[in-house]
Design an enzyme around this catalytic site. Structure first.
Site, PDB file in Angstrom:
ATOM      1  N   TYR A 117       0.790  -1.240   0.000  1.00  0.00           N
ATOM      2  CA  TYR A 117       0.000   0.000   0.000  1.00  0.00           C
ATOM      3  C   TYR A 117       0.820   1.288   0.000  1.00  0.00           C
ATOM      4  CZ  TYR A 117       0.599  -0.366   5.129  1.00  0.00           C
ATOM      5  OH  TYR A 117       1.111  -0.498   6.398  1.00  0.00           O
ATOM      6  N   HIS A 203      -7.718  -2.690   1.895  1.00  0.00           N
ATOM      7  CA  HIS A 203      -6.919  -2.588   3.117  1.00  0.00           C
ATOM      8  C   HIS A 203      -7.713  -3.070   4.324  1.00  0.00           C
ATOM      9  CE1 HIS A 203      -5.196  -0.964   6.769  1.00  0.00           C
ATOM     10  NE2 HIS A 203      -4.041  -1.140   6.159  1.00  0.00           N
ATOM     11  N   ARG A 206     -11.841  -0.015   7.512  1.00  0.00           N
ATOM     12  CA  ARG A 206     -11.441   1.315   8.002  1.00  0.00           C
ATOM     13  C   ARG A 206     -10.998   2.209   6.850  1.00  0.00           C
ATOM     14  NH1 ARG A 206      -6.640   0.131  10.765  1.00  0.00           N
ATOM     15  NH2 ARG A 206      -6.826  -2.117  10.482  1.00  0.00           N
ATOM     16  N   GLU A 231      -8.983  -7.243  13.030  1.00  0.00           N
ATOM     17  CA  GLU A 231      -7.747  -7.499  13.773  1.00  0.00           C
ATOM     18  C   GLU A 231      -7.860  -6.960  15.192  1.00  0.00           C
ATOM     19  OE1 GLU A 231      -4.282  -5.776  11.963  1.00  0.00           O
ATOM     20  OE2 GLU A 231      -2.893  -6.614  13.434  1.00  0.00           O
ATOM     21  N   HIS A 265      -6.021 -12.087   9.523  1.00  0.00           N
ATOM     22  CA  HIS A 265      -6.207 -11.995  10.982  1.00  0.00           C
ATOM     23  C   HIS A 265      -7.500 -12.702  11.401  1.00  0.00           C
ATOM     24  CE1 HIS A 265      -2.718  -9.504  11.203  1.00  0.00           C
ATOM     25  NE2 HIS A 265      -3.279  -8.532  10.488  1.00  0.00           N
ATOM     26  N   ASP A 316       3.467 -11.052   8.303  1.00  0.00           N
ATOM     27  CA  ASP A 316       2.867  -9.735   8.456  1.00  0.00           C
ATOM     28  C   ASP A 316       3.888  -8.637   8.743  1.00  0.00           C
ATOM     29  OD1 ASP A 316       1.138  -7.631   8.832  1.00  0.00           O
ATOM     30  OD2 ASP A 316      -0.006  -8.516  10.468  1.00  0.00           O
TER      31      ASP A 316
HETATM   32 ZN   LIG Z   1      -1.213  -6.614   7.576  1.00  0.00          ZN
END
Ligand SMILES: [Zn+2]
Length: 435
Positions: A117, A203, A206, A231, A265, A316
């Protein structure tokens, strides 16, 4: 064309002995057990299939061992992460990602899904090549000898509150495209290569408003679509407050779930969310070494599996890059949460660690004719592994026990050394340059 011989190997049918592997053009042409007079190159210990690191943010590696001094929360950790994000450019990101991906191969990973991103200049303006950062990651993966699935991430908003989505802030503007159509147009310019697949990512609820989700799903098409899901409890609370539903319900209603979707997650889920994800056949990507580092919580891995979801792992934020530690934590966390042992067997865990399908490489992860010629030879004579039952290697070995790694027929790691040379100095210099 190359051949290798292993005293022990975990084949699809189980633990086998005296196995000879032949490869041509990156694919296995023969895998035979019980070979008594092989003259092929002998590999150390036990040979496993290549493992898949299904969730990576390569630049987070610069934060390892640097965020533990003042306690804090996920959200204060994120401020530190943004500090690194604001300093990256294509050259510095190439250098860091090359070291991170090399560290992954040293640990036995042969594919990585990069949830990408950091797209634009710090000002938010696109680079002259709008995919310059993606190009840096692709070059890094090629040099490090790992297959890459570039999950180009749609990021449109700075956060979600009960009042709705917030504008992106000064750091986040380099993550964001002007709107979902500008993101889609940029993704369409990305071209796969023999070692790289292109996929898409949302993403999170949010950062992507509900009305943009169907476009992201259409852009992904038959390609992998990944999304961060629940998450942290705060994400659920904001989603419930603004939309009146859980993130799982929002994404399901917007058509985001199917067999090519990965929910990353999947930690704070209601039983109805688990049922939704399971019946859609999504992959749930667990990142236990990150989830414990960030105090996220323990996700319902066994419940998701029992509901029909598939499981995968990712490192991650790279607080740890160790496929063995990552995947056994899925079972060990279940033990802590349920007071029961053995929900996921060593065989189950190996299947989770070697599942490359969710990255668009369904022909990887098996020691079998016709599969991609990936081999991971793990020493059985180290202080960690001496005396173990080879079939339970996943509960004993660590990344340091990986001796040889072959990716698509190419030897990338030999004798515990990467073909690039010592990887520690590469990582030290690349992360130091970002401070
Ligand atoms: Zn991540």
């Amino acid at each position: 064309m190359a051949t290798w011989f292993a005293t022990h190997a975990l084949l699809p049918e189980g633990l086998a002995h005296d196995v000879e592997f032949s490869e041509r053009d990156g694919m296995f042409t023969s895998v035979r057990a019980g070979v008594v007079d092989s003259r092929a190159e002998r590999l150390a210990g036990i040979v496993l299939p290549g493992m898949a690191n299904c969730h990576s943010h390569a630049f987070h590696r610069a934060l390892r061992g640097r965020t533990h001094d003042q306690g804090g929360t996920f959200w204060t950790w994120r401020e530190r992460m943004y500090d690194v994000a604001r300093r990256l450019d294509p050259e510095s990101y190439y250098r860091l990602a090359r070291g991170v991906y090399a560290e992954m191969v040293l640990a036995g990973y042969t594919s990585v899904g990069e949830f990408h991103y950091v797209h634009h200049q710090p000002s938010g303006r696109p680079y002259a090549d709008p995919n310059a950062m993606a190009g840096a990651l692709a070059a890094a993966a090629a040099d490090a000898g790992i297959r890459l699935t570039l999950l180009d991430t749609c990021y449109l908003a700075g956060g979600l509150t009960a009042a709705g989505h917030q504008p992106v802030d000064a750091v986040q503007q380099r993550f964001a495209d002007a709107d979902v159509d500008a993101w889609a147009a940029r993704v369409e310019q990305l071209r796969p290569t023999s070692g790289m697949r292109v996929g898409a990512a949302i993403h999170s609820v949010r950062a992507v408003p509900r009305e943009a989700v169907p476009t992201a799903v259409a852009v992904a098409g038959a390609r992998p679509l990944h999304v961060h899901l629940s998450e942290q409890p705060a994400e659920n609370e904001a989603c419930l407050a603004y939309y009146g539903c859980t993130p799982t319900e929002l994404l399901d209603g917007a058509g985001a779930f199917g067999a090519t979707t990965t929910a990353v997650h999947a930690t704070h889920l209601r039983p109805t969310d688990v049922a939704t994800l399971g019946s859609a056949g999504v992959t749930a990507c667990f990142c236990p070494t990150t989830e414990r580092d960030l105090a996220d919580g323990i996700g319902p891995a066994a419940a998701l599996r029992d509901a029909g979801a598939r499981l995968s792992i990712g490192s991650d934020q790279h607080a740890v890059i160790d496929a063995f530690e990552e995947v056994r934590a899925v079972e060990l966390d279940e033990r802590l949460a349920t007071l029961r042992r053995g929900t996921l067997s060593p065989t189950d865990l190996l299947a989770v660690a070697t599942a490359h399908d969710s990255l668009g490489w369904p022909d990887a992860g098996r020691l079998a004719v016709g599969a991609r010629a990936d081999l991971v030879a793990v020493r059985l004579d180290s202080v960690r592994t001496a005396g173990i039952d080879p079939a339970q290697v996943v509960f004993a070995a660590g990344a340091a026990d990986v001796d040889t790694v072959v990716v698509d027929g190419a030897v990338v790691v030999s004798g515990g050394a990467h073909r690039l040379g010592p990887v520690g100095p590469l990582l030290g210099e690349a992360s130091g340059a970002l401070r």
